[in-house]
Every structure is written in structure tokens, then in C-alpha cells.
Write a protein that holds these residues in place. Structure first.
Motif, PDB file in Angstrom:
ATOM      1  N   SER A 280      54.213 -62.698  30.516  1.00 47.63           N
ATOM      2  CA  SER A 280      54.653 -63.229  31.816  1.00 47.63           C
ATOM      3  C   SER A 280      55.714 -62.311  32.429  1.00 47.63           C
ATOM      4  O   SER A 280      56.271 -61.448  31.746  1.00 47.63           O
ATOM      5  CB  SER A 280      55.132 -64.670  31.710  1.00 47.63           C
ATOM      6  OG  SER A 280      56.041 -64.772  30.671  1.00 47.63           O
ATOM      7  N   TRP A 283      61.283 -62.095  35.582  1.00 43.19           N
ATOM      8  CA  TRP A 283      61.713 -62.179  36.981  1.00 43.19           C
ATOM      9  C   TRP A 283      63.129 -61.648  37.193  1.00 43.19           C
ATOM     10  O   TRP A 283      63.409 -61.016  38.229  1.00 43.19           O
ATOM     11  CB  TRP A 283      61.628 -63.632  37.484  1.00 43.19           C
ATOM     12  CG  TRP A 283      60.229 -64.150  37.492  1.00 43.19           C
ATOM     13  CD1 TRP A 283      59.696 -65.071  36.648  1.00 43.19           C
ATOM     14  CD2 TRP A 283      59.161 -63.753  38.374  1.00 43.19           C
ATOM     15  NE1 TRP A 283      58.364 -65.277  36.944  1.00 43.19           N
ATOM     16  CE2 TRP A 283      58.011 -64.489  37.998  1.00 43.19           C
ATOM     17  CE3 TRP A 283      59.051 -62.853  39.437  1.00 43.19           C
ATOM     18  CZ2 TRP A 283      56.779 -64.359  38.643  1.00 43.19           C
ATOM     19  CZ3 TRP A 283      57.834 -62.716  40.076  1.00 43.19           C
ATOM     20  CH2 TRP A 283      56.719 -63.450  39.691  1.00 43.19           C
ATOM     21  N   GLU A 343      42.972 -65.963  39.494  1.00 42.96           N
ATOM     22  CA  GLU A 343      44.242 -65.875  38.772  1.00 42.96           C
ATOM     23  C   GLU A 343      44.969 -64.563  39.089  1.00 42.96           C
ATOM     24  O   GLU A 343      46.196 -64.529  39.261  1.00 42.96           O
ATOM     25  CB  GLU A 343      43.952 -65.963  37.267  1.00 42.96           C
ATOM     26  CG  GLU A 343      45.127 -66.447  36.445  1.00 42.96           C
ATOM     27  CD  GLU A 343      44.863 -66.363  34.947  1.00 42.96           C
ATOM     28  OE1 GLU A 343      45.833 -66.311  34.185  1.00 42.96           O
ATOM     29  OE2 GLU A 343      43.677 -66.331  34.530  1.00 42.96           O
ATOM     30  N   THR A 346      46.483 -64.823  42.538  1.00 37.11           N
ATOM     31  CA  THR A 346      47.688 -65.670  42.523  1.00 37.11           C
ATOM     32  C   THR A 346      48.857 -64.870  41.950  1.00 37.11           C
ATOM     33  O   THR A 346      49.967 -64.891  42.485  1.00 37.11           O
ATOM     34  CB  THR A 346      47.431 -66.930  41.659  1.00 37.11           C
ATOM     35  OG1 THR A 346      46.282 -67.576  42.179  1.00 37.11           O
ATOM     36  CG2 THR A 346      48.611 -67.872  41.659  1.00 37.11           C
ATOM     37  N   PHE A 347      48.576 -64.138  40.878  1.00 35.85           N
ATOM     38  CA  PHE A 347      49.605 -63.284  40.264  1.00 35.85           C
ATOM     39  C   PHE A 347      50.129 -62.287  41.298  1.00 35.85           C
ATOM     40  O   PHE A 347      51.337 -62.107  41.463  1.00 35.85           O
ATOM     41  CB  PHE A 347      48.994 -62.560  39.058  1.00 35.85           C
ATOM     42  CG  PHE A 347      49.935 -61.621  38.359  1.00 35.85           C
ATOM     43  CD1 PHE A 347      50.745 -62.067  37.322  1.00 35.85           C
ATOM     44  CD2 PHE A 347      50.016 -60.278  38.742  1.00 35.85           C
ATOM     45  CE1 PHE A 347      51.632 -61.203  36.686  1.00 35.85           C
ATOM     46  CE2 PHE A 347      50.893 -59.410  38.107  1.00 35.85           C
ATOM     47  CZ  PHE A 347      51.698 -59.874  37.077  1.00 35.85           C
ATOM     48  N   GLU A 349      50.088 -62.424  44.560  1.00 29.90           N
ATOM     49  CA  GLU A 349      50.878 -63.059  45.619  1.00 29.90           C
ATOM     50  C   GLU A 349      52.273 -63.425  45.115  1.00 29.90           C
ATOM     51  O   GLU A 349      53.266 -63.251  45.824  1.00 29.90           O
ATOM     52  CB  GLU A 349      50.160 -64.307  46.148  1.00 29.90           C
ATOM     53  CG  GLU A 349      48.815 -63.954  46.778  1.00 29.90           C
ATOM     54  CD  GLU A 349      48.523 -64.717  48.058  1.00 29.90           C
ATOM     55  OE1 GLU A 349      49.466 -65.170  48.728  1.00 29.90           O
ATOM     56  OE2 GLU A 349      47.337 -64.857  48.371  1.00 29.90           O
ATOM     57  N   GLU A 350      52.330 -63.924  43.873  1.00 29.91           N
ATOM     58  CA  GLU A 350      53.641 -64.308  43.332  1.00 29.91           C
ATOM     59  C   GLU A 350      54.546 -63.090  43.197  1.00 29.91           C
ATOM     60  O   GLU A 350      55.703 -63.110  43.610  1.00 29.91           O
ATOM     61  CB  GLU A 350      53.469 -64.957  41.951  1.00 29.91           C
ATOM     62  CG  GLU A 350      53.138 -66.428  42.055  1.00 29.91           C
ATOM     63  CD  GLU A 350      52.838 -67.043  40.688  1.00 29.91           C
ATOM     64  OE1 GLU A 350      52.263 -68.125  40.685  1.00 29.91           O
ATOM     65  OE2 GLU A 350      53.153 -66.404  39.638  1.00 29.91           O
ATOM     66  N   VAL A 351      53.983 -62.017  42.635  1.00 23.61           N
ATOM     67  CA  VAL A 351      54.805 -60.829  42.376  1.00 23.61           C
ATOM     68  C   VAL A 351      55.236 -60.176  43.691  1.00 23.61           C
ATOM     69  O   VAL A 351      56.415 -59.889  43.912  1.00 23.61           O
ATOM     70  CB  VAL A 351      54.050 -59.823  41.482  1.00 23.61           C
ATOM     71  CG1 VAL A 351      54.748 -58.477  41.455  1.00 23.61           C
ATOM     72  CG2 VAL A 351      53.928 -60.375  40.069  1.00 23.61           C
ATOM     73  N   GLY A 353      55.209 -61.458  46.703  1.00 26.55           N
ATOM     74  CA  GLY A 353      56.038 -62.401  47.467  1.00 26.55           C
ATOM     75  C   GLY A 353      57.479 -62.334  46.978  1.00 26.55           C
ATOM     76  O   GLY A 353      58.418 -62.293  47.771  1.00 26.55           O
ATOM     77  N   PHE A 354      57.625 -62.267  45.671  1.00 29.25           N
ATOM     78  CA  PHE A 354      58.968 -62.207  45.090  1.00 29.25           C
ATOM     79  C   PHE A 354      59.663 -60.895  45.475  1.00 29.25           C
ATOM     80  O   PHE A 354      60.831 -60.892  45.872  1.00 29.25           O
ATOM     81  CB  PHE A 354      58.849 -62.319  43.562  1.00 29.25           C
ATOM     82  CG  PHE A 354      60.166 -62.285  42.846  1.00 29.25           C
ATOM     83  CD1 PHE A 354      60.896 -63.442  42.651  1.00 29.25           C
ATOM     84  CD2 PHE A 354      60.676 -61.082  42.355  1.00 29.25           C
ATOM     85  CE1 PHE A 354      62.128 -63.410  41.989  1.00 29.25           C
ATOM     86  CE2 PHE A 354      61.893 -61.034  41.707  1.00 29.25           C
ATOM     87  CZ  PHE A 354      62.623 -62.202  41.516  1.00 29.25           C
ATOM     88  N   HIS A 504      52.061 -60.386  51.775  1.00 27.53           N
ATOM     89  CA  HIS A 504      53.479 -60.324  51.393  1.00 27.53           C
ATOM     90  C   HIS A 504      54.054 -58.925  51.574  1.00 27.53           C
ATOM     91  O   HIS A 504      55.028 -58.572  50.927  1.00 27.53           O
ATOM     92  CB  HIS A 504      53.623 -60.763  49.928  1.00 27.53           C
ATOM     93  CG  HIS A 504      53.077 -62.128  49.709  1.00 27.53           C
ATOM     94  ND1 HIS A 504      53.778 -63.262  50.036  1.00 27.53           N
ATOM     95  CD2 HIS A 504      51.868 -62.539  49.261  1.00 27.53           C
ATOM     96  CE1 HIS A 504      53.030 -64.327  49.773  1.00 27.53           C
ATOM     97  NE2 HIS A 504      51.858 -63.905  49.311  1.00 27.53           N
TER      98      HIS A 504
END
Ligand code: UDP
Length: 558
Positions: A280, A283, A343, A346-347, A349-351, A353-354, A504
Motif C-alpha cells: 500500500s 502516504w 482497481e 482507482t489507485f 486517481e487516489e495517488v 489526486g493526492f 487530477h
């Protein structure tokens, strides 16, 4: 990563006299870009540990007598002979300084029409581009970096058909990528089937050109050899952070940076696989490095030598930086997530986006300390911020080799590749994550040691011959599902990944949509429409096997 290749790259292009190692390069760069001792230390570790690398010009030139750090430029080309040759001169100056330039040739009068101010008869954009192309070839001979240009033409220019077919023969305009700039109304005409509409009439030949004809020519060109690319004018300009300063009509050579005339941008990429801990994302570490990278790139704007006064002015006015990522596919493989899966998106977008949210936050902190970018008033930003745009996705063609990871957000092109050494020797390169996983997979199958070696060779030879392992039946289904390479992934899934990042990312994305060699024209039309519908700023397709050589566009063609 093959250390021999990395050493070769560093020696041939990056090491300055007296430098021996990658650490020496990082020390030079960190000392030049850091504002104080503490910052220099942080920058040094971030680069030495390969967590972040700036674009090649920064690695090559920071701390030298000519610290030109920027990879991306856009230069305007006016409609008269003096203006055209001014752009040629300016592009030449950028090129000797290791930058890549994008130009819109749309203001050049159609072939055969008079040029203003007694300038004679226009040879048209394509002939003018030939001059730029020759200049690049001559200037870059013996240089450390191949010259790269982007040539853009608006779809409604009367010379559009000759532009689209200009690179029909391989070797012509070899230092250019070409792209057609298309406003929404023509994409609408295409999707609504009203594309018999007249697009333009050539003022000299009287040729009537319809929207349909131009799209057919674009699709044929892509099918033939991957050109032209397509840029979506309205999507690009809807995201223009400083509309009061004008519109964006061109991008840098690989398309990731739509810029205003005379703007430049220094890029840098975070090496994603190193942020994976126990499958994972770490962050906190990503937060720390994103903030440091923003400071690094913002400092660099004040450390770089701008090749022209106009570039200094335009670049300092908006202070755009280009922070992105590399090693996406390696990260997904390590996490056990197939590239072409929900998946994975989604990964992504999360990364991203962050990273973008963190970069914005850091740029706001910088603004509190150092002030906003000069054109902030009238920009799209309501709160004070230091940089008009922060994120992009670069190809990372060379820095990903230095870092030893998959380039940018591209899927691995082939898990086995051949590199030819200058001495004529061949190296078989096996992707390191794949190599480990293959050994485990063979062990899982329970082969004896000698049988295992035969099986390993069988897989590698099969990939060398076909580029894929999808039809090796004895490999477990889930293994084959995970280790899909660029050609195994459907165009829709390539596009969806690009869109996940674009949502993003402030600037644009350098990415190639790989198409199977038997792809038909309708599928290419479908890909262009999907790209537009998904909100991409542009799209570059490449039909596998359709080209021998390219301008600098590293992914479709290795
Ligand atoms: N570029 C160039 N010539 C080259 C390679 C790159 O002008 O030979 C420019 C071009 O603007 C491209 C940008 O650098 O879009 C970023 O390319 P990439 O990320 O591959 O560069 P790297 O930093 O890895 O060398």
C-alpha cells in the motif's frame, strides 16, 4: 535496472567534467537549486534515493555555467517572413540549450496566397516546417539530446490535408511530432454524423474540404504510422489557468504541456514504486516528497537561465511547474493490480489526486512566504498560490531509465527487450519485477531445476518473438492477467488510464494509445471520439509495428 545502461546514459549525457557518479550529479543539482543548507540536503537525498528526478536539462545543466533547466517551451509563429524566421531563430536558441519546442503554424497563410507586408507568396505551413526540421537536424548533430519539436495546425487551416499527410514517408519532418488542433464543434460534427459540413475552401486551388475528409485523413495517417496526434482546443483552454493572458495553441514536443506563447516549464517526476510499502502507499512519505518537489521546481524557475527575455517574462509571470510520476506500471505489478482494471484506475486517481492536492497546498504555503505568481489576479485561482499550474505527466523517457522503472504512466512495452550496445553486442533485458514473478510462478508449478530452466527460456523466447505471454497456457490465468504489456491492453483501457490521471492533473498527459497491428480505421475513429468524451486534452495513437523510427516519443516504439 541494467546498471550498464544507466552508466552509459550518465556518462554520455549527464556527467560534467570531474564528476564520476550519479551522486556527483545529484550534489551539483541540489547545491544549485537548494536555497539553504537544509534544503540542499533534502534535495540531495530525494534525488540520490531516486524518489524524485527533475527533467534531463536540469540534471545536465544545473550548477554549470549555463544552467538551462527547462524541457518544455512553446514559441509563437507569426504570419510574416520576419516573424517566421524570428521563431526559427528562437527555436534554434532553445534547442542548443537542450529544450524541446512546440509551435502552432496556424497563422502562416495558406500555400500560394500572398504574405502580408510585401512578403511574397506563402509556401504554406508544411514547407516552412521543413526549414525548421532541417535547422533542428543541423543544430542537434553531435548534441547530447535529440532535437524535438511539436508542429500544430488548426483543423480549419486550408492546408490541413497536406499537413496531415506531410509525414507519410518515413524520414520526412523527422524532428517533428505533428498534431491537429480540433475545437469541440468539429468533434460534435463527427459524433453527430453531420460531418459532411464544409470545413474550409482552399483560397488558391478552390478545393472544398469537408470535416469528414479531414477526419478520414487523420485516421488514415494514424493507421499508417501513428501521426498526426490530436489536440482538443476547447478542453485545453477550459483548463487554462490564466485566460486573461491569451489562449493555448500549442504544446511541447510530447504533448504534456500546453503552454502560452513563450512560456516554458521545468518538469520533475516522483518515482512511484518506491512509495509502496507492504503493497500500500506510504502516504506520509508521498506527502513529504511532493512538497519538497514543489519547492525544488519552484526554486528552479529562479535558477534557470531563460534562453530569451520573452521566455523569462512569460515563464516568471505564471510560474508553472510540471510535477508528475513515473513507474506507475511497476507499482501496479508490485501491488498485484492489473493495469487494465478498475482497481488500477482507482489507485491512479487516489495517488494523482493526492499528489495534486498536496502540491496545491504546498504552492499556497510558498505563496504565503514568497508571494503569488505575478499574473495571479484574473487567474482561475481564488486563494493566493505561487504557481498557476503544478502537475503534468511527462514521458520520462530517460529519467525512468536512470531510475530503473517503467516510464511515466505507460504500461511496460514488453517484459523482454533487446538493447543493442554501440559495440554491436546485444543485451537481453528482462523486466526485474516480471523476472522474479516468473521464477516464483515456475517454482509454483513444481518443475525440476533443469525443466524449470527450459520453461523459463520458453517464456522469454516466446515474449521476444511475439511481445506477449497471453497464450502460454501453462502459466496460471492470474499471472497472465497481471503481466499484460502495452499491446495486450485494449485501446479503451489505455484511454481510461489516461483519463484517470487527467482528472487530477493540471496540464496534460504524455501517453501513447497502443493499437494492435490489425486495428481497423473505425477503431481509430472510436479511440479519438472516446478520448474527447473522456475529457482528455489530446491523444496519440500508435499501431504496433507501423513505424521504424520516431521523433522523440519513447513509448510506442521501443
Ligand atoms: N525532450 C526533448 N528532447 C529529447 C527528450 C525530451 O526536447 O530528446 C523534451 C520534450 O519537451 C519532452 C520533454 O523533454 O516532452 C520531457 O521528455 P521526457 O520526460 O522523456 O524527458 P527526460 O527528462 O526523461 O529526458
Amino acid at each position: 535496472m541494467n546498471g550498464a545502461i544507466r552508466d552509459h546514459i550518465l556518462k554520455s549525457r549527464y556527467l560534467q567534467p570531474g564528476e564520476k557518479s550519479f551522486s556527483d550529479i545529484c550534489s551539483r543539482v541540489a547545491s544549485a537549486i537548494g536555497k539553504d543548507e537544509a534544503e540542499r540536503e533534502q534535495f540531495l537525498h530525494m534525488m540520490e534515493d531516486l524518489l524524485f528526478l527533475p527533467n534531463s536539462p536540469a540534471l545536465m545543466n544545473a550548477g554549470t555555467r549555463n544552467p538551462q533547466l527547462s524541457a518544455c517551451f512553446v514559441i509563437p509563429v507569426g504570419p510574416t517572413i520576419p516573424e517566421i524566421f524570428r521563431a526559427l531563430r528562437e527555436g534554434a536558441i532553445i534547442q542548443v540549450n537542450d529544450g524541446g519546442t512546440g509551435y502552432s503554424f496556424s497563422e502562416i497563410p495558406p500555400c500560394g496566397t500572398p504574405i502580408k507586408e510585401g512578403g511574397g507568396i506563402s509556401p504554406g505551413p508544411v514547407r516552412i516546417m521543413e526549414i525548421f526540421d532541417t535547422a533542428t537536424r543541423v543544430i542537434r548533430e553531435g548534441g547530447r539530446r535529440r532535437g524535438a519539436n511539436m508542429g500544430v495546425l488548426d483543423i480549419a487551416h486550408p492546408d490541413i490535408l497536406s499537413f496531415i499527410t506531410a509525414k507519410k514517408e518515413e524520414g520526412v519532418l523527422e524532428n517533428f511530432n505533428i498534431s491537429v488542433m480540433i475545437p469541440d464543434r468539429y468533434m460534435q460534427a463527427l459524433t453527430e454524423g453531420s460531418h459532411d459540413e464544409i470545413l474550409t475552401i482552399h483560397p488558391i486551388s478552390g478545393e472544398v474540404i469537408s470535416v469528414r475528409e479531414v477526419f478520414s485523413a487523420i485516421v488514415e495517417g494514424i493507421h499508417r504510422n501513428g501521426e498526426p496526434g490530436v489536440l482538443f482546443a476547447d478542453t485545453i483552454n477550459a483548463a487554462n489557468p490564466t485566460p486573461a493572458l491569451g489562449s493555448m495553441r500549442a504544446t511541447n514536443p510530447c504533448g504534456e504541456e500546453p503552454l502560452l506563447p513563450y512560456e516554458s516549464c521545468i518538469l520533475g517526476s516522483i518515482n512511484l514504486p518506491l512509495f509502496l510499502q507492504n503493497q500500500s502507499v506510504a502516504w506520509d512519505k508521498l506527502d513529504e516528497i511532493t512538497r519538497l518537489a514543489v519547492r525544488f521546481l519552484d526554486n528552479a524557475i529562479d535558477q534557470t537561465t531563460h534562453p530569451l527575455p520573452e521566455i523569462a517574462e512569460a515563464t516568471r509571470r505564471t510560474r508553472k511547474i510540471g510535477l508528475g510520476v513515473m513507474g506507475l506500471h511497476d507499482t501496479l505489478l508490485l501491488a498485484g493490480i492489473p493495469y487494465d482494471s478498475e482497481e488500477a484506475r482507482t489507485f491512479a486517481e487516489e495517488v494523482m489526486g493526492f499528489i495534486t492536492a498536496t502540491a496545491i497546498d504546498e504552492s499556497k504555503c510558498c505563496a504565503a512566504e514568497l508571494g503569488v505568481f505575478p499574473a495571479w489576479e484574473g487567474s482561475i485561482w481564488h486563494e493566493p498560490i505561487r504557481n498557476a499550474a503544478l502537475t503534468t505527466i511527462a514521458p520520462t523517457g530517460t529519467i525512468s531509465l536512470i531510475a530503473g522503472v517503467s516510464p511515466g504512466i505507460e504500461p511496460v512495452y514488453s517484459f523482454v527487450s533487446i538493447r543493442r550496445h554501440t559495440a554491436g553486442r546485444e543485451f537481453e533485458m528482462i523486466h526485474p519485477v516480471f523476472k522474479r514473478a516468473l521464477d516464483e510462478e515456475i517454482a509454483r508449478c513444481g518443475y525440476t531445476e533443469s525443466a524449470a530452466e527450459v520453461k523459463r527460456r520458453e517464456v522469454i523466447d516466446h515474449i521476444r518473438a511475439t511481445g506477449t505471454l497471453r497464450n502460454i497456457d501453462w502459466l496460471h490465468h492470474s499471472f497472465r492477467r497481471l503481466y499484460r504489456s502495452a499491446g495486450d491492453i485494449s485501446p479503451d483501457d489505455h484511454l481510461r488510464m489516461q483519463a484517470a490521471f487527467q482528472r487530477h492533473t493540471h496540464a496534460a498527459i504524455a501517453k501513447t494509445i497502443n493499437l494492435r497491428s490489425d486495428t481497423i480505421m473505425d477503431e481509430i475513429t472510436h479511440a479519438i471520439i472516446s478520448a474527447w468524451t473522456l475529457g482528455l486534452k489530446g491523444v496519440t495513437c500508435y499501431r504496433i509495428g507501423s513505424r521504424r523510427d520516431t521523433v522523440y516519443r519513447p513509448h510506442g516504439c521501443s
